[in-house]
Design a protein around this motif. Structure first.
Motif, PDB file in Angstrom:
ATOM      1  N   UNK A  82     -20.638  -3.084   5.910  1.00  0.00           N
ATOM      2  CA  UNK A  82     -20.024  -1.786   6.174  1.00  0.00           C
ATOM      3  C   UNK A  82     -19.530  -1.148   4.892  1.00  0.00           C
ATOM      4  N   UNK A  83     -18.956  -2.007   4.040  1.00  0.00           N
ATOM      5  CA  UNK A  83     -18.447  -1.488   2.772  1.00  0.00           C
ATOM      6  C   UNK A  83     -19.579  -0.986   1.899  1.00  0.00           C
TER       7      UNK A  83
ATOM      8  N   UNK B 291     -20.695   2.330   3.032  1.00  0.00           N
ATOM      9  CA  UNK B 291     -19.851   3.465   2.617  1.00  0.00           C
ATOM     10  C   UNK B 291     -20.095   3.786   1.166  1.00  0.00           C
TER      11      UNK B 291
ATOM     12  N   UNK C  18      -8.962  -0.688  -4.987  1.00  0.00           N
ATOM     13  CA  UNK C  18      -7.914  -0.719  -3.969  1.00  0.00           C
ATOM     14  C   UNK C  18      -8.532  -0.817  -2.574  1.00  0.00           C
ATOM     15  N   UNK C  19      -9.608  -0.073  -2.330  1.00  0.00           N
ATOM     16  CA  UNK C  19     -10.257  -0.125  -1.013  1.00  0.00           C
ATOM     17  C   UNK C  19     -10.838  -1.509  -0.760  1.00  0.00           C
TER      18      UNK C  19
ATOM     19  N   UNK D 255       0.819  -1.215   0.000  1.00  0.00           N
ATOM     20  CA  UNK D 255       0.000   0.000   0.000  1.00  0.00           C
ATOM     21  C   UNK D 255       0.843   1.251   0.000  1.00  0.00           C
TER      22      UNK D 255
ATOM     23  N   UNK E  96     -18.178  -6.750   7.531  1.00  0.00           N
ATOM     24  CA  UNK E  96     -17.313  -5.833   6.790  1.00  0.00           C
ATOM     25  C   UNK E  96     -17.945  -5.472   5.460  1.00  0.00           C
TER      26      UNK E  96
ATOM     27  N   UNK F 180      -0.552  -1.661  -5.198  1.00  0.00           N
ATOM     28  CA  UNK F 180      -1.874  -2.065  -4.704  1.00  0.00           C
ATOM     29  C   UNK F 180      -2.900  -2.057  -5.830  1.00  0.00           C
ATOM     30  N   UNK F 181      -2.721  -1.164  -6.815  1.00  0.00           N
ATOM     31  CA  UNK F 181      -3.645  -1.123  -7.953  1.00  0.00           C
ATOM     32  C   UNK F 181      -3.538  -2.420  -8.739  1.00  0.00           C
TER      33      UNK F 181
ATOM     34  N   UNK G  80     -10.043   2.610  -9.924  1.00  0.00           N
ATOM     35  CA  UNK G  80      -8.894   2.125  -9.161  1.00  0.00           C
ATOM     36  C   UNK G  80      -9.078   2.349  -7.664  1.00  0.00           C
TER      37      UNK G  80
ATOM     38  N   UNK H  48      -7.667  -7.440   5.085  1.00  0.00           N
ATOM     39  CA  UNK H  48      -7.798  -7.337   6.537  1.00  0.00           C
ATOM     40  C   UNK H  48      -8.653  -8.458   7.096  1.00  0.00           C
TER      41      UNK H  48
ATOM     42  N   UNK I 181      -8.150  -3.880   0.162  1.00  0.00           N
ATOM     43  CA  UNK I 181      -7.654  -3.689   1.527  1.00  0.00           C
ATOM     44  C   UNK I 181      -8.589  -4.348   2.529  1.00  0.00           C
ATOM     45  N   UNK I 182      -9.906  -4.219   2.296  1.00  0.00           N
ATOM     46  CA  UNK I 182     -10.872  -4.838   3.209  1.00  0.00           C
ATOM     47  C   UNK I 182     -10.728  -6.349   3.184  1.00  0.00           C
TER      48      UNK I 182
END
Lengths: 222, 154
Positions: free
Chosen positions: B145-146, B149, B121-122, B38, B142, B43-44, B117, B129, B125-126
């Protein structure tokens, strides 16, 4: 007199809570009418109602023994589960509040200095001109909107117009010029040579990731 | 015996060894830790694993194939790739089952035009994790939650 009105209200069978002719709608519509015990908990499920049925009635659980008291272990386990679910909720909240990665990456560079130019272009979503190189020299220019960049100058551009040069090998027949040009045998001196030619090409690419070590410089395009 | 062993360990490690927990500043450091992928635009590419990409090399060569793996240094592994050269695009090679591309030879990576992108990327990351936290915590919270958002962003 409030006493007589109460008696009158109690006597009316539609709004008498204990009468078989009780009409709930009429009771709701009559102002100021209170149930006899307003703070009683309502019975929400059939199982709750079974507990107040008389024992003779089929399906009653009035005489059933109460469930045993929960052990300390069970109480502790439930508390731990509640704590972990609270932590998970807090974690997702923190995740949502965190800055998006690409933005964090772009702002990780300093505002002053060379990267300040890139940062400003990213912030203002400007069109940039990137000059690229191959191993021996300048290759061409890419003009596109800067979507993301990092400290290595890797970039993601959008709506890219690329003008570039390609070194291609062209096989040509080059004649050897001899002193006596009138000589017919000058044609035997023809040699096939491989010449390198620079060809200019143009293309349009929608989304492109440029690796940092192919970049010569980056400039703003107004 | 434990007390005799404690002075030789660093105070934080001692805490972990004895109590099985981490200190507050260790927790803060762990939460601040940004994984190496990251810290750069790798990460892309990692978000694009499983997508067909076109990689342009510094040697004016093209390799089009499905991105199998991308490591932290941007070295790529492609699957079932075709290769051709810039000056002679008609001369395409057959299907190459596995291609390893060294990061230093990459010039461009042509990304699919419909890819967003930042969202990719987000999402990556989720997913990472959740994986690191283990399967004990289910996927639903999660993801909901995503989705929440995403709705807010829209």
């Amino acid at each position: 007199d409030p006493g007589s009105s109460e008696q009158q209200a109690a006597s009316s069978p539609t709004i008498d809570f204990f009468s078989p002719d009780f009409d709930a709608y009429a009771a709701l519509m009559s102002p100021g009418l209170q149930p006899p015990k307003p703070k009683v908990k309502p019975l929400d499920t059939v199982a709750q109602c079974r507990r107040i049925l008389p024992q003779e009635v089929d399906g009653s659980t009035a005489g059933a023994p109460k469930p045993a008291e929960r052990s300390a272990h069970s109480v502790a386990a439930q508390e731990r589960a509640r704590q972990s679910s609270r932590e998970a909720a807090a974690r997702t909240l923190r995740l949502q509040a965190r800055e998006p990665i690409l933005q964090k990456m772009a702002f990780a560079v300093s505002e002053q200095g060379p990267f300040g130019v890139l940062r400003r272009c990213y912030q203002n979503k400007q069109r940039v001109k990137v000059v690229t190189r191959h191993h021996k020299g300048v290759r061409g220019t890419c003009i596109g909107f800067l979507m993301a960049f990092d400290k290595y100058m890797n970039m993601v551009l959008r709506d890219v117009d690329e003008e570039y040069t390609v070194l291609i090998r062209v096989v040509r027949q080059c004649g050897q010029k001899t002193r006596d040009a009138e000589d017919e045998q000058s044609t035997t001196g023809l040699k096939t040579r491989v010449c390198r030619k620079q060809e200019h090409r143009k293309r349009h690419i929608v989304q492109l990731l440029i690796r940092g070590d192919a970049v010569v410089f980056v400039g703003q395009v107004d | 015996e434990e007390e005799a062993a404690l002075p030789s360990l660093a105070p934080d490690k001692a805490c972990r060894a004895v109590h099985g927990c981490v200190t507050a500043w260790q927790l803060r450091r762990m939460s601040r830790h940004v994984p190496r992928s990251e810290r750069s635009l790798v990460c892309v590419l990692q978000a694009m694993i499983g997508v067909e990409v076109l990689v342009e090399l510094r040697s004016d060569r093209y390799l089009k194939g499905m991105l199998k793996d991308c490591d932290d240094g941007m070295n790529l592994t492609l699957e079932d790739a075709t290769s051709w050269s810039e000056p002679t695009p008609e001369d395409k090679s057959g299907l190459l089952p596995v291609v390893f591309i060294r990061a230093s030879t990459i010039r461009f990576v042509h990304l699919p035009p419909d890819l967003d992108i930042s969202k990719a990327v987000e999402h990556q990351r989720r997913v990472r994790q959740q994986v690191s936290r283990g399967s004990r915590h289910s996927v639903q919270p999660a993801q909901s939650g995503g989705k929440g958002t995403e709705k807010q962003e829209l």
